[in-house]
Design a protein around this motif. Structure first.
Motif, mmCIF file in Angstrom:
data_model
loop_
_atom_site.group_PDB
_atom_site.id
_atom_site.type_symbol
_atom_site.label_atom_id
_atom_site.label_comp_id
_atom_site.label_asym_id
_atom_site.label_seq_id
_atom_site.Cartn_x
_atom_site.Cartn_y
_atom_site.Cartn_z
ATOM 1 N N LYS A 38 0.912 -1.428 -0.162
ATOM 2 C CA LYS A 38 -0.002 -0.174 0.039
ATOM 3 C C LYS A 38 0.927 1.290 -0.158
ATOM 4 O O LYS A 38 2.058 1.234 0.715
ATOM 5 C CB LYS A 38 -0.884 -0.005 1.263
ATOM 6 C CG LYS A 38 -1.870 -1.248 1.368
ATOM 7 C CD LYS A 38 -2.734 -1.352 0.494
ATOM 8 C CE LYS A 38 -3.832 -2.478 0.535
ATOM 9 N NZ LYS A 38 -4.714 -2.611 -0.425
ATOM 10 N N LEU A 39 0.301 2.372 -0.566
ATOM 11 C CA LEU A 39 1.289 3.673 -0.702
ATOM 12 C C LEU A 39 0.980 4.623 0.558
ATOM 13 O O LEU A 39 -0.308 4.687 0.888
ATOM 14 C CB LEU A 39 0.751 4.337 -1.919
ATOM 15 C CG LEU A 39 1.350 5.777 -2.253
ATOM 16 C CD1 LEU A 39 2.786 5.638 -2.313
ATOM 17 C CD2 LEU A 39 0.672 6.483 -3.059
ATOM 18 N N ARG A 40 1.919 5.085 1.169
ATOM 19 C CA ARG A 40 1.822 5.726 2.146
ATOM 20 C C ARG A 40 1.802 7.383 1.744
ATOM 21 O O ARG A 40 1.162 8.107 2.001
ATOM 22 C CB ARG A 40 2.800 5.668 3.267
ATOM 23 C CG ARG A 40 2.555 4.349 4.275
ATOM 24 C CD ARG A 40 3.397 4.357 5.384
ATOM 25 N NE ARG A 40 5.072 4.363 4.716
ATOM 26 C CZ ARG A 40 6.149 5.063 4.994
ATOM 27 N NH1 ARG A 40 5.845 6.028 5.899
ATOM 28 N NH2 ARG A 40 7.128 4.765 4.586
ATOM 29 N N LYS A 41 2.849 7.597 0.768
ATOM 30 C CA LYS A 41 2.987 8.875 0.164
ATOM 31 C C LYS A 41 4.327 8.573 -0.859
ATOM 32 O O LYS A 41 4.736 7.554 -0.968
ATOM 33 C CB LYS A 41 3.530 9.834 1.127
ATOM 34 C CG LYS A 41 5.038 9.543 1.995
ATOM 35 C CD LYS A 41 5.055 10.549 2.846
ATOM 36 C CE LYS A 41 6.612 10.497 3.424
ATOM 37 N NZ LYS A 41 7.173 11.701 4.409
ATOM 38 N N LEU A 42 4.282 9.719 -1.520
ATOM 39 C CA LEU A 42 5.255 9.826 -2.602
ATOM 40 C C LEU A 42 6.118 11.084 -2.474
ATOM 41 O O LEU A 42 5.749 12.080 -2.094
ATOM 42 C CB LEU A 42 4.610 10.061 -4.185
ATOM 43 C CG LEU A 42 5.610 10.119 -5.254
ATOM 44 C CD1 LEU A 42 6.199 9.035 -5.773
ATOM 45 C CD2 LEU A 42 4.603 10.838 -6.508
ATOM 46 N N SER A 43 7.604 10.706 -2.664
ATOM 47 C CA SER A 43 8.574 11.886 -2.585
ATOM 48 C C SER A 43 8.688 12.385 -3.861
ATOM 49 O O SER A 43 8.700 11.649 -4.878
ATOM 50 C CB SER A 43 9.615 11.296 -2.119
ATOM 51 O OG SER A 43 9.876 11.151 -0.585
#
Length: 284
Positions: A38-43
């Motif tokens: 699952k994605l938490r965030k993208l840098s």
């Protein structure tokens, strides 16, 4: 356990690396699909990912990465049995890998990616004509026939026009893996991804497909199990041949673009495009 991982996507031009990344970003950002990761965030800047994903959703040809548009994507992910971690994926141009084959060298930043890699995804397109034993045998037979007939002009032309592009696809893929092995000091996991799997799904499981159509690659993978562990996946990121208008319209009419994705490992098929990545991460 480290909270970071670096995956290296390698493959020849048109092997499906960028299309896979576009579908992966759609799935992770949509968050509605049941996936292992699952994605938490993208840098960083999402512009590149949003652009290729837009093309993917519209069933347009996802633009290939060239040497001027190479990107490094850092995804902050989470998953059961994995915990929270950062995943770095450089989207490198297929042309860069072709240069490795023709010039026998790689740039310093590519070399850095290779040395930092904790796992490798090797992409190949199921072009069952180029590089198979049958097609190579027919080409050699034609050359031998021309030579035996004393056709000096034809033989001379063949000799003068040879290039690394004429190498069988499986020989080129083995070379790419050897480049990686020469520059790493650790045992790696290699996930072989047969892209556009919908074209050949009827031919059997991915492992059987590679063994039959690319026997040199399969033998190399099995003979070097002391250097890396491998698994083979069939991935249909687009869902079908978008160059065929009727098929493209069928895909566009689906109520959810996520339904286009198919991932096959052995006899099991799912829509979880994170599976090859999850398999690689289990080897950390």
């Amino acid at each position: 356990m480290s909270n970071s991982a670096n995956l290296l996507f390698i493959g020849l031009p048109g092997s499906g690396k960028t299309t896979f990344l576009a579908a992966l970003w759609h799935v992770l950002s949509d968050r509605s699909s049941s996936t292992t990761l699952k994605l938490r965030k993208l840098s960083g800047d999402r512009t590149y990912l949003n652009q290729i994903t837009k093309e993917w959703r519209e069933c347009s040809q996802v633009p290939r990465t060239n040497l001027q548009t190479e990107q490094v994507v850092v995804l902050h992910l989470d998953g059961e049995r994995f915990g929270a971690f950062d995943l770095s994926i450089p989207d490198l141009a297929g042309e860069a890998f072709k240069q490795q084959l023709t010039d026998r060298r790689m740039s310093r930043h590519h070399n850095g990616f290779v040395q930092d890699a904790t796992g490798v995804m090797l992409f190949l397109h199921p072009d069952v004509q180029k590089g198979t034993q049958l097609s190579v045998a027919r080409r050699l037979e034609a050359e031998l026939s021309a030579s035996q007939k004393g056709d000096a002009a034809t033989t001379s032309t063949m000799a003068n026009t040879w290039s690394p592009d004429m190498l069988p696809t499986q020989a080129q893929l083995v070379e790419l893996l050897q480049f990686v092995l020469e520059r790493t000091q650790r045992r790696l996991r290699v996930a072989v991804v047969v892209s556009a799997w919908d074209l050949v799904d009827h031919l059997g499981a991915p492992r059987a497909f590679v063994a039959r159509e690319l026997p040199l690659l399969q033998q190399f993978l099995e003979a070097n199990d002391d250097l890396f562990e491998h698994s083979i996946f069939g991935v249909s990121a687009q869902g079908g041949d978008i160059t065929v208008e009727a098929k493209k319209q069928t895909l566009l009419e689906l109520d959810d673009a996520l339904k286009r994705i198919k991932v096959r490992e052995d006899q099991h098929t799912s829509q979880d495009i994170t599976k090859p990545i999850a398999w690689l991460l289990r080897g950390r």
